[in-house]
Design a protein around this motif. Structure first.
Motif, PDB file in Angstrom:
ATOM      1  N   MET A 107       0.669  -1.041   0.005  1.00  9.86           N
ATOM      2  CA  MET A 107       0.054  -0.089   0.049  1.00  9.86           C
ATOM      3  C   MET A 107       0.923   1.445  -0.050  1.00  9.86           C
ATOM      4  N   GLN A 131     -10.908  -0.314 -10.677  1.00 10.46           N
ATOM      5  CA  GLN A 131     -10.669   0.316  -9.416  1.00 10.46           C
ATOM      6  C   GLN A 131     -11.544   0.054  -8.262  1.00 10.46           C
ATOM      7  N   ILE A 145      -7.682   2.091  -5.570  1.00  8.07           N
ATOM      8  CA  ILE A 145      -6.442   1.127  -5.647  1.00  8.07           C
ATOM      9  C   ILE A 145      -7.032   0.110  -6.811  1.00  8.07           C
ATOM     10  N   THR A 149      -3.001  -4.456  -7.589  1.00 10.60           N
ATOM     11  CA  THR A 149      -2.474  -4.068  -6.371  1.00 10.60           C
ATOM     12  C   THR A 149      -3.224  -4.675  -4.993  1.00 10.60           C
TER      13      THR A 149
END
Length: 350
Positions: A107, A131, A145, A149
């Motif tokens: 993060m 997203q 994010i 990821t």
């Protein structure tokens, strides 16, 4: 869903309770911090110095939320990467905020990004075009994010949470049946429940906050005495005071402080029922401050080494010895309050 970070957290909220509180506040559940009721001390040790832990929690978190308040925490655990992502998307499309546990190593906004693997939780509140929209109440942040990821961060393999046995963990909170009217007997019930743990009763039915049985656990003042003896032993050998050891100490002591603060919000619902409830609240707040002081000392000990760290741990030891009689006073006040209530209270741990 139009969720925003809360304007101001309450004393004692950590990343998980912040997430639960945000969901309850979003669903307009009043006095949302009053749902946390267990306030004990549990000491466990698995044979090595670094496995010695002290915790305020003695039963599964979902049981704590269900008791009195009828709030249901659904915990999902899986090792299947594709199923966790598709299920989270489905929940979000249904308008359900999702509490996800993730590794802050991935993060970018987190201070531990690319430095350490550490489990943390935040809220996912939306998904659009690859997203995920999230709220991290601990950082008072709302952002997005990307899917890859998030997938990487959701993998808990290199964090301490992998000990719970699954790679991915996420939660949903159902407050549709929430009951926030705390009755007089509810107050006595919970005080009695915590009192019996603090007096080392029912240790054979304790669980972790994830619901797993605890082995070789000691509770209450006995737990604190054993933890103090444990620290005394470790301060005699500076080689035992590793970075991992003092960081774990900080996490445990901070958690106990937070727990005592949180319990006062439940007790506030009972001020009108007994004249000494307010006295108990003030005492818990003071004890929470003392635990916080000790936890801050543990935090500072992470930035020194060798004899300096040893001296800091000796100071922590002395502060914990000062906390011990304060915890004993909480037991005495609890007995005084319960003496006015003659009804038998049934224990429900499991």
């Amino acid at each position: 869903m139009n969720m925003q970070p809360r304007s101001e957290p309450k004393e004692g909220e950590d990343c998980f309770t912040l997430c639960v509180s945000s969901i309850l506040a979003y669903h307009k559940v009043p006095e949302f911090c009053s749902v946390w009721k267990q306030c004990g001390l549990v000491y466990t040790e698995q044979g090595t110095e670094e496995t010695a832990r002290i915790s305020p929690i003695y039963r599964a978190t979902e049981k704590d939320l269900q008791h009195i308040h009828h709030i249901y925490l659904q915990i999902y655990r899986t090792d299947d990467q594709s199923s966790v992502v598709s299920h989270i998307k489905q929940l979000l499309l249904q308008g359900e905020p999702v509490i996800v546990w993730l590794d802050v190593f991935d993060m970018k906004y987190n201070s531990l990004y690319q430095l350490r693997h550490f489990a943390h939780c935040l809220l996912l509140v939306g998904y659009t075009d690859g997203q995920f929209e999230f709220i991290d109440e601990f950082y008072h942040l709302k952002d997005t994010i990307d899917e890859q990821t998030l997938i990487n961060a959701l993998d808990l393999t290199q964090t301490e949470m992998i000990e719970e046995g699954t790679q991915y963990v996420y939660n949903v909170v159902d407050s549709t049946q929430a009951v926030m009217d705390v009755q007089e007997q509810d107050i006595y019930d919970v005080i009695q429940m915590n009192l019996e743990v603090m007096e080392s009763q029912h240790s054979n039915v304790l669980t972790t906050d994830h619901g797993r049985p605890l082995v070789n656990a000691h509770t209450g003042l006995e737990a604190l005495d054993r933890y103090i003896d444990h620290i005394r032993h470790c301060t005699a050998d500076v080689t035992l005071l590793t970075d991992n050891y003092v960081e774990q100490m900080y996490q445990d002591l901070s958690r106990i402080s937070n727990n005592r603060y949180l319990f006062t919000y439940f007790l506030q619902q009972g001020i009108s029922y007994h004249p000494s409830i307010e006295k108990l609240i003030y005492k818990y707040q003071y004890v929470a401050q003392r635990w916080k002081l000790v936890s801050n000392m543990a935090l500072k000990s992470q930035y020194v080494e060798g004899e300096k760290r040893q001296h800091m741990l000796i100071r922590i030891l002395h502060k914990l010895e000062d906390v011990r009689p304060l915890e004993s006073e909480l037991i005495e006040i609890s007995h005084m309050i319960l003496a006015k209530n003659d009804q038998e209270i049934e224990m429900e741990y499991l």
